[in-house]
Write an enzyme that holds these catalytic residues in place. Structure first.
Site, PDB file in Angstrom:
ATOM      1  N   GLY A   1     -38.617  38.347  31.708  1.00 36.35           N
ATOM      2  CA  GLY A   1     -39.848  39.021  32.108  1.00 36.35           C
ATOM      3  C   GLY A   1     -40.323  38.570  33.472  1.00 36.35           C
ATOM      4  N   ASP A   2     -40.122  37.290  33.776  1.00 35.74           N
ATOM      5  CA  ASP A   2     -40.450  36.752  35.097  1.00 35.74           C
ATOM      6  C   ASP A   2     -39.330  37.006  36.100  1.00 35.74           C
ATOM      7  OD1 ASP A   2     -43.030  35.274  34.950  1.00 35.74           O
ATOM      8  OD2 ASP A   2     -42.026  34.179  33.363  1.00 35.74           O
ATOM      9  N   VAL A   3     -38.106  36.695  35.696  1.00 37.27           N
ATOM     10  CA  VAL A   3     -36.978  36.729  36.630  1.00 37.27           C
ATOM     11  C   VAL A   3     -36.735  38.137  37.161  1.00 37.27           C
ATOM     12  CG1 VAL A   3     -34.475  36.469  36.796  1.00 37.27           C
ATOM     13  CG2 VAL A   3     -35.845  34.671  35.742  1.00 37.27           C
TER      14      VAL A   3
ATOM     15  N   GLY B   1     -39.301  39.102  39.623  1.00 32.50           N
ATOM     16  CA  GLY B   1     -39.053  38.400  40.882  1.00 32.50           C
ATOM     17  C   GLY B   1     -37.912  38.995  41.664  1.00 32.50           C
TER      18      GLY B   1
END
Length: 397
Positions: free
Chosen positions: A179-181, A184
């Protein structure tokens, strides 16, 4: 040659106000290819500095693996952004920077007098990149805009968990913080695109990425299945809702992946399995037929693979159809592919004479402009003096 060694993004200056994973992963991608990334931290530092793990020779617990992996090659300055002097220092830095990245909740930078509109007056060509759980009102105001969000929330709301797991009763998050990667990664692409526009026109812009939106984009199958068939995508375990055999199958000493998409691969698999009966079975001759009889197909393949080791299966299937063993960290460290592709890289230690850290290397390969050699992560506030910034003074509460 000197320019190639400098990296394809040499000359780009990035102010990185982000924390934890989504923003730091984005700016790591930029730093790995030569951008100067100045990490702007509060007096306590990025939360990831205290998240661990730590090596046994790091008694002071300065170098958390979480921080080292994501912040290699960056610079660090400490500013208490509630302090007017620190805000003035940011505006000064913005004048000579190309990009600003932050992942605060909406309105935080505006309350500090450091929102995009204020900073664009200092530098009209600035590319201002914001990663938020539910986006920024500039790109469409979400009813969840004020909700805090981390990876687990993005995976849940963006549909990934509803498609992952053994069945509908057991939704499951993926192991890495996708979800973050993924947010990003998308932001790194967006930044480079916006820089291209700024180079042509002199005009910067605000970039808005919501982690929820990034996850929905990743789960594109969910959308077209519902649109075209009215079907809600469900977890399919280690299989595939449209293809068979396709997924994870047992081996005598672990697991392997097999992905049969076209009919030629199916014929090759049945030949290797020595199953002429399945090769001749007209019910299984097409993708649609195998999909309709997926339990029978997968059971037959599983019954064959479980009698052989991963190495034996690799010898039989490798190079003949889509196949690969399920690797753990030890397998990956020992894999000749990883060595040949230099996918485990070493970050030098900040203290001379100490062994560096091994991290996952950047997977992008430019033929003409290779990535720069990785550099040590920064100590908290290590570069304040280099930028003429006094040590941070805490503002009054």
């Amino acid at each position: 040659m000197a320019e190639a060694r400098a990296g394809i993004l040499s000359g780009i200056c990035v102010l990185d106000f982000s924390r934890m994973l989504s923003g730091p992963y984005c700016t790591m991608m930029l730093a790995d290819h030569g951008a100067e990334v100045i990490k702007v931290e509060g007096p306590e530092g990025d939360t990831s500095r205290s998240n661990g793990p730590w090596r046994s020779d790091d008694e002071a617990r300065e170098w958390a693996g979480y921080f080292v992996s994501l912040n290699r090659g960056k610079k660090s300055i400490v500013l208490d952004l509630k302090n007017p002097e620190a805000q003035a220092a940011v505006r000064e830095l913005v004048r000579t920077s190309h990009v600003l990245v932050e992942n605060f909740r909406p309105g935080v930078m505006e309350r500090l007098g450091l929102g995009y509109e204020e900073l664009a007056r200092e530098n009209p060509s600035i590319v201002y990149a914001a990663i938020r759980g539910f986006g920024d009102p500039r790109g469409g105001e979400s009813p969840y805009a004020a909700w805090p969000s981390y990876d687990v929330v993005a995976q849940a709301m963006g549909g990934l968990m509803s498609m992952t797991g053994a069945d509908r009763d057991h939704p499951m998050k993926t192991g890495p913080g996708i979800g973050d990667v993924f947010a990003g990664m998308m932001m790194a692409f967006a930044i480079v695109s916006a820089l291209r526009h700024a180079e042509r026109t002199g005009q910067g812009q605000f970039i808005d990425i919501a982690m929820y939106d990034a996850m929905l984009s990743l789960c594109e199958r969910l959308v077209y299945l519902y649109d075209m068939e009215g079907r809600i995508a469900e977890p399919s375990g280690n299989g595939h809702p449209l293809l068979a055999p396709f997924g994870i199958f047992p081996a005598a000493d672990g697991w392997v992946s097999i992905g049969v998409v076209d009919d030629g691969f199916w014929r090759e698999l049945t030949r290797i399995m020595e199953r002429p009966d399945m090769m001749a079975d007209e019910r299984l001759a097409t993708k649609a037929g195998r999909r309709a009889h997926a339990p029978e197909v997968n059971d037959a393949v599983s019954g064959w693979t479980r009698r052989l080791s991963k190495a034996e299966l690799a010898k039989l299937l490798g190079g003949r159809l889509p196949f690969g063993p399920v690797n753990d960290a030890k397998d990956i460290f020992n894999d000749p592919h990883v060595a040949a592709r230099r996918m485990i890289a070493e970050v030098p230690h900040a203290e001379p004479g100490k062994a560096g850290w091994r991290v996952a290397a950047n997977p992008i390969r430019f033929a003409a402009t290779p990535a720069v050699a990785l550099k040590a992560p920064p100590r908290l506030g290590e570069h304040n003096r280099a930028f003429g910034i006094m040590p941070a003074r805490r503002s009054k509460p």
